[in-house]
Design a protein around this motif. Structure first.
Motif, PDB file in Angstrom:
ATOM      1  N   TYR A 195      33.589 -23.903 -66.219  1.00 48.74           N
ATOM      2  CA  TYR A 195      33.485 -22.933 -65.422  1.00 48.74           C
ATOM      3  C   TYR A 195      33.734 -21.594 -66.062  1.00 48.74           C
ATOM      4  O   TYR A 195      34.645 -20.990 -65.980  1.00 48.74           O
ATOM      5  N   LYS A 196      32.622 -21.306 -66.587  1.00 51.48           N
ATOM      6  CA  LYS A 196      32.596 -20.258 -67.626  1.00 51.48           C
ATOM      7  C   LYS A 196      32.579 -18.779 -66.701  1.00 51.48           C
ATOM      8  O   LYS A 196      33.192 -17.904 -67.206  1.00 51.48           O
ATOM      9  N   ASN A 197      32.527 -18.792 -65.332  1.00 47.09           N
ATOM     10  CA  ASN A 197      32.804 -17.554 -64.723  1.00 47.09           C
ATOM     11  C   ASN A 197      34.086 -17.189 -64.210  1.00 47.09           C
ATOM     12  O   ASN A 197      34.258 -16.101 -63.603  1.00 47.09           O
ATOM     13  N   HIS A 198      35.048 -18.276 -64.553  1.00 48.29           N
ATOM     14  CA  HIS A 198      36.289 -18.175 -64.028  1.00 48.29           C
ATOM     15  C   HIS A 198      37.391 -17.762 -65.258  1.00 48.29           C
ATOM     16  O   HIS A 198      37.058 -18.481 -66.365  1.00 48.29           O
ATOM     17  N   ILE A 199      38.205 -17.174 -64.855  1.00 51.62           N
ATOM     18  CA  ILE A 199      39.389 -17.017 -66.240  1.00 51.62           C
ATOM     19  C   ILE A 199      40.650 -17.901 -65.664  1.00 51.62           C
ATOM     20  O   ILE A 199      40.914 -17.959 -64.621  1.00 51.62           O
ATOM     21  N   ASP A 200      41.011 -18.678 -66.793  1.00 57.64           N
ATOM     22  CA  ASP A 200      42.082 -19.517 -66.714  1.00 57.64           C
ATOM     23  C   ASP A 200      43.020 -19.278 -67.742  1.00 57.64           C
ATOM     24  O   ASP A 200      43.294 -18.053 -68.236  1.00 57.64           O
ATOM     25  N   SER A 201      44.051 -20.254 -67.937  1.00 60.74           N
ATOM     26  CA  SER A 201      44.808 -20.090 -68.924  1.00 60.74           C
ATOM     27  C   SER A 201      44.163 -19.743 -70.447  1.00 60.74           C
ATOM     28  O   SER A 201      43.139 -20.012 -70.548  1.00 60.74           O
ATOM     29  N   SER A 204      23.526 -14.637 -70.780  1.00 61.53           N
ATOM     30  CA  SER A 204      23.574 -13.565 -69.795  1.00 61.53           C
ATOM     31  C   SER A 204      24.765 -13.892 -69.023  1.00 61.53           C
ATOM     32  O   SER A 204      25.517 -14.847 -69.329  1.00 61.53           O
ATOM     33  N   GLY A 205      25.600 -12.794 -68.427  1.00 61.42           N
ATOM     34  CA  GLY A 205      26.435 -12.798 -67.426  1.00 61.42           C
ATOM     35  C   GLY A 205      27.688 -13.117 -68.119  1.00 61.42           C
ATOM     36  O   GLY A 205      27.963 -12.840 -69.425  1.00 61.42           O
ATOM     37  N   ALA A 206      28.436 -14.145 -67.683  1.00 64.94           N
ATOM     38  CA  ALA A 206      29.600 -14.537 -68.338  1.00 64.94           C
ATOM     39  C   ALA A 206      29.526 -15.356 -69.562  1.00 64.94           C
ATOM     40  O   ALA A 206      30.341 -14.983 -70.375  1.00 64.94           O
ATOM     41  N   LYS A 207      28.487 -15.796 -69.951  1.00 64.04           N
ATOM     42  CA  LYS A 207      28.459 -16.731 -71.097  1.00 64.04           C
ATOM     43  C   LYS A 207      28.071 -15.339 -72.329  1.00 64.04           C
ATOM     44  O   LYS A 207      28.556 -15.586 -73.484  1.00 64.04           O
ATOM     45  N   LYS A 208      27.433 -14.383 -72.092  1.00 64.62           N
ATOM     46  CA  LYS A 208      27.141 -13.521 -73.086  1.00 64.62           C
ATOM     47  C   LYS A 208      28.330 -12.501 -73.232  1.00 64.62           C
ATOM     48  O   LYS A 208      28.798 -12.565 -74.471  1.00 64.62           O
ATOM     49  N   GLU A 209      29.151 -12.489 -72.049  1.00 57.58           N
ATOM     50  CA  GLU A 209      30.445 -11.848 -72.387  1.00 57.58           C
ATOM     51  C   GLU A 209      31.366 -12.643 -73.237  1.00 57.58           C
ATOM     52  O   GLU A 209      32.222 -11.888 -74.032  1.00 57.58           O
ATOM     53  N   LEU A 249      30.529 -14.667 -75.371  1.00 54.79           N
ATOM     54  CA  LEU A 249      30.006 -14.971 -76.764  1.00 54.79           C
ATOM     55  C   LEU A 249      30.556 -13.468 -77.636  1.00 54.79           C
ATOM     56  O   LEU A 249      31.143 -13.548 -78.778  1.00 54.79           O
ATOM     57  N   LEU A 250      30.400 -12.396 -76.869  1.00 56.55           N
ATOM     58  CA  LEU A 250      30.713 -11.246 -77.651  1.00 56.55           C
ATOM     59  C   LEU A 250      32.060 -10.836 -77.649  1.00 56.55           C
ATOM     60  O   LEU A 250      32.767 -10.446 -78.915  1.00 56.55           O
ATOM     61  N   ASN A 251      32.935 -11.480 -76.682  1.00 59.69           N
ATOM     62  CA  ASN A 251      34.661 -11.466 -76.677  1.00 59.69           C
ATOM     63  C   ASN A 251      35.048 -12.452 -78.057  1.00 59.69           C
ATOM     64  O   ASN A 251      35.908 -11.860 -78.943  1.00 59.69           O
ATOM     65  N   ALA A 252      34.332 -13.505 -78.288  1.00 58.46           N
ATOM     66  CA  ALA A 252      34.583 -14.653 -79.251  1.00 58.46           C
ATOM     67  C   ALA A 252      34.323 -13.963 -80.506  1.00 58.46           C
ATOM     68  O   ALA A 252      35.167 -14.067 -81.463  1.00 58.46           O
ATOM     69  N   CYS A 253      33.199 -13.458 -80.843  1.00 60.04           N
ATOM     70  CA  CYS A 253      32.739 -12.886 -81.911  1.00 60.04           C
ATOM     71  C   CYS A 253      33.848 -11.582 -82.388  1.00 60.04           C
ATOM     72  O   CYS A 253      34.169 -11.354 -83.432  1.00 60.04           O
ATOM     73  N   ALA A 254      34.095 -10.896 -81.376  1.00 62.33           N
ATOM     74  CA  ALA A 254      35.091  -9.574 -81.531  1.00 62.33           C
ATOM     75  C   ALA A 254      36.335 -10.259 -82.132  1.00 62.33           C
ATOM     76  O   ALA A 254      36.960  -9.624 -82.976  1.00 62.33           O
TER      77      ALA A 254
END
Length: 153
Positions: A108-114, A138-143, A145-150
């Motif tokens: 569920y990559k579009n949902h925020i969890d723990s 794209s979308g949640a997966k791209k976000e 990926l960018l957050n993980a890299c950051a």
């Protein structure tokens, strides 16, 4: 990390028995890739490394070892992980529940969890990127990926 090594031996031992060479290769490659990515992200986010790595090992187990449909793999991998970890006698029930929940939610990559769930989702996306950096996200997966890299800065 003794518990991690026992789970790793079990998972990889099972993967060695997969007859389909392409599936067996994918199982080893992706599981190892997620394991490596989750290690880096867990350290950078100050989250429990051993539990994270164990979740990484088991997150796609049903897809590879049981060759289940992709749409069911997170739920079935979670159920397998819960059963296996409980039978091992090495884990507290809260650890088993946390690992099982992480695995069950990782699709569920579009949902925020723990934070631990987010860790596995992000490691999964980062691993997929590293396995094929030319694929389009794209979308949640791209976000993610960018957050993980950051977070790795």
């Amino acid at each position: 990390m003794e518990r991690y090594n026992k789970v790793k031996d079990h998972v990889y031992g099972t993967y060695h028995k997969i007859n389909n060479e392409l599936l067996r290769t994918a199982a080893f490659l992706h599981t190892n890739s997620v394991d490596n990515c989750i290690t880096l992200l867990a350290i950078s986010r100050n989250l429990p490394v051993e539990l994270a790595k164990i979740a990484a090992l088991l997150h796609d187990f049903a897809q590879y070892a049981q060759n289940c449909p992709h749409k069911d793999h997170a739920r079935l991998s979670s159920l397998y992980a819960h059963q296996y970890l409980e039978q091992s006698g090495l884990f507290k029930m809260r650890e088993i529940d946390e690992i099982g929940y992480m695995i069950g939610q990782h699709s569920y990559k579009n949902h925020i969890d723990s934070p631990m769930c987010e860790l596995l989702k992000d490691a999964d996306v980062l691993a997929r990127f590293l396995e094929d950096p030319y694929q389009t996200f794209s979308g949640a997966k791209k976000e993610r990926l960018l957050n993980a890299c950051a977070d790795l800065n």
